[in-house]
Write an enzyme that holds these catalytic residues in place. Structure first.
Site, PDB file in Angstrom:
ATOM      1  N   ARG A 144     -16.518 -16.713 -47.361  1.00 39.98           N
ATOM      2  CA  ARG A 144     -16.847 -14.666 -47.128  1.00 39.98           C
ATOM      3  C   ARG A 144     -15.180 -14.346 -46.354  1.00 39.98           C
ATOM      4  O   ARG A 144     -14.784 -15.094 -45.590  1.00 39.98           O
ATOM      5  CB  ARG A 144     -17.925 -15.076 -45.952  1.00 39.98           C
ATOM      6  CG  ARG A 144     -18.788 -15.476 -46.497  1.00 39.98           C
ATOM      7  CD  ARG A 144     -20.299 -15.617 -45.769  1.00 39.98           C
ATOM      8  NE  ARG A 144     -21.447 -15.880 -45.304  1.00 39.98           N
ATOM      9  CZ  ARG A 144     -22.462 -15.690 -44.555  1.00 39.98           C
ATOM     10  NH1 ARG A 144     -23.143 -14.750 -44.135  1.00 39.98           N
ATOM     11  NH2 ARG A 144     -23.280 -16.557 -44.980  1.00 39.98           N
ATOM     12  N   ARG A 150     -14.872 -13.959 -33.159  1.00 40.20           N
ATOM     13  CA  ARG A 150     -16.589 -13.342 -32.374  1.00 40.20           C
ATOM     14  C   ARG A 150     -16.923 -14.806 -31.590  1.00 40.20           C
ATOM     15  O   ARG A 150     -17.587 -14.406 -31.020  1.00 40.20           O
ATOM     16  CB  ARG A 150     -16.551 -14.063 -34.204  1.00 40.20           C
ATOM     17  CG  ARG A 150     -16.620 -12.824 -35.207  1.00 40.20           C
ATOM     18  CD  ARG A 150     -17.691 -13.212 -36.829  1.00 40.20           C
ATOM     19  NE  ARG A 150     -17.460 -14.137 -37.324  1.00 40.20           N
ATOM     20  CZ  ARG A 150     -17.154 -14.407 -38.000  1.00 40.20           C
ATOM     21  NH1 ARG A 150     -16.036 -13.371 -38.858  1.00 40.20           N
ATOM     22  NH2 ARG A 150     -16.639 -15.864 -38.485  1.00 40.20           N
ATOM     23  N   LYS A 194     -28.688 -19.868 -37.036  1.00 40.03           N
ATOM     24  CA  LYS A 194     -30.366 -19.868 -36.560  1.00 40.03           C
ATOM     25  C   LYS A 194     -31.288 -18.679 -37.270  1.00 40.03           C
ATOM     26  O   LYS A 194     -32.601 -18.625 -37.234  1.00 40.03           O
ATOM     27  CB  LYS A 194     -29.984 -18.775 -34.884  1.00 40.03           C
ATOM     28  CG  LYS A 194     -28.938 -17.739 -35.360  1.00 40.03           C
ATOM     29  CD  LYS A 194     -28.657 -16.605 -34.150  1.00 40.03           C
ATOM     30  CE  LYS A 194     -27.864 -15.613 -34.353  1.00 40.03           C
ATOM     31  NZ  LYS A 194     -26.392 -15.244 -35.064  1.00 40.03           N
ATOM     32  N   ARG A 250     -27.470  -8.156 -27.717  1.00 36.27           N
ATOM     33  CA  ARG A 250     -26.409  -9.004 -27.695  1.00 36.27           C
ATOM     34  C   ARG A 250     -25.171  -8.005 -26.296  1.00 36.27           C
ATOM     35  O   ARG A 250     -24.563  -8.912 -26.343  1.00 36.27           O
ATOM     36  CB  ARG A 250     -25.796  -7.919 -28.872  1.00 36.27           C
ATOM     37  CG  ARG A 250     -26.032  -7.544 -30.854  1.00 36.27           C
ATOM     38  CD  ARG A 250     -24.766  -8.645 -31.073  1.00 36.27           C
ATOM     39  NE  ARG A 250     -23.957  -7.562 -31.394  1.00 36.27           N
ATOM     40  CZ  ARG A 250     -22.931  -7.787 -32.665  1.00 36.27           C
ATOM     41  NH1 ARG A 250     -23.538  -8.002 -33.750  1.00 36.27           N
ATOM     42  NH2 ARG A 250     -22.662  -6.340 -31.922  1.00 36.27           N
ATOM     43  N   ARG A 259     -18.065 -23.369 -45.004  1.00 38.05           N
ATOM     44  CA  ARG A 259     -19.374 -22.090 -46.340  1.00 38.05           C
ATOM     45  C   ARG A 259     -18.015 -21.691 -47.279  1.00 38.05           C
ATOM     46  O   ARG A 259     -17.014 -20.755 -47.204  1.00 38.05           O
ATOM     47  CB  ARG A 259     -19.455 -20.429 -45.070  1.00 38.05           C
ATOM     48  CG  ARG A 259     -20.141 -21.651 -43.974  1.00 38.05           C
ATOM     49  CD  ARG A 259     -20.856 -20.096 -43.401  1.00 38.05           C
ATOM     50  NE  ARG A 259     -20.612 -19.650 -43.095  1.00 38.05           N
ATOM     51  CZ  ARG A 259     -20.980 -18.587 -42.208  1.00 38.05           C
ATOM     52  NH1 ARG A 259     -22.263 -18.555 -41.161  1.00 38.05           N
ATOM     53  NH2 ARG A 259     -20.208 -17.332 -41.183  1.00 38.05           N
TER      54      ARG A 259
END
Ligand code: ZN
Length: 215
Positions: A156, A167, A14, A89, A123
């Site tokens: 990360r 999450r 996104k 959210r 990632r």
């Protein structure tokens, strides 16, 4: 003026899609994640708060997100409109947003959870210059080293399987109801986010009758 919300789970692209859309239509891209990352990087008071939450394995609270977005929109530098990602959210924020801003549409990037796992855990980030890599889509030339500065590539700190599971659970429990609300009131277009980024961008433009993507 055009105002869009772009929604999708982490790893759905996104940020990338919001950026491409904004660049093509002269809109301001407001990414809540980028705003928080900027604060962390620049060691602001807000950044320190975010860092503590992330280190404790917690998420940034909805009210804090709402404050940041409100401050950002109040700059009124979005003459031609905006694309916002990372907000709203929850349903309360979504209702408030619908009352305050006349949205042109909601772009929903749809990505199955198993693909999210694959993408997010691939990632990497350069520990020296901050360049982003992805072991699927953007591999470094030498394994584990940055192409630009030869720094070490690391994950990360919040890209662990536990944190991702949390999450994803949080996303579905909060964002699915927001999408339901938007579906009832606004123009929601669900786009298959599994394709490459140019294909996804073209699909967004087609579905909203926007000028075609030239990239
Ligand atoms: Zn580097």
């Amino acid at each position: 003026m055009r105002k869009y919300v772009i929604m999708g789970v982490q790893g759905s692209g996104k940020g990338t899609q919001g950026g491409l859309l904004a660049a093509g239509l002269d809109l301001v891209h407001i990414s809540v994640g980028d705003i928080f990352r900027w604060h962390v990087k620049n060691h602001t008071k807000l950044g320190a708060q975010v860092r503590r939450l992330v280190a404790a394995g917690e998420l940034v609270g909805d009210d804090l997100v709402a404050d940041v977005v409100r401050d950002r929109l109040q700059l009124h530098d979005w003459n031609y409109g905006f694309v916002i990602d990372g907000f709203p959210r929850n349903r309360r924020q979504a209702e408030f947003f619908l009352e305050s801003y006349d949205l042109d549409g909601v772009i929903h990037l749809d990505l199955p959870d198993e693909e999210v796992w694959r993408r997010v855990l691939a990632r990497r980030l350069c520990s020296r210059c901050g360049m982003d890599y992805n072991l699927i889509a953007h591999r470094p030339e030498v394994e584990g080293r940055c192409d630009v500065c030869d720094g070490d590539l690391v994950s990360r700190e919040d890209d662990t399987p536990d944190a991702l599971a949390r999450r994803l659970g949080d996303y579905h429990s909060k964002i699915d109801p927001v999408l339901e609300l938007f579906r009832g009131k606004e123009y929601v277009m669900t786009i298959d986010a599994r394709a490459d980024k140019a294909t996804v961008q073209r699909a967004i433009r087609t579905r909203f009758n926007l000028p075609p993507y030239e990239g």
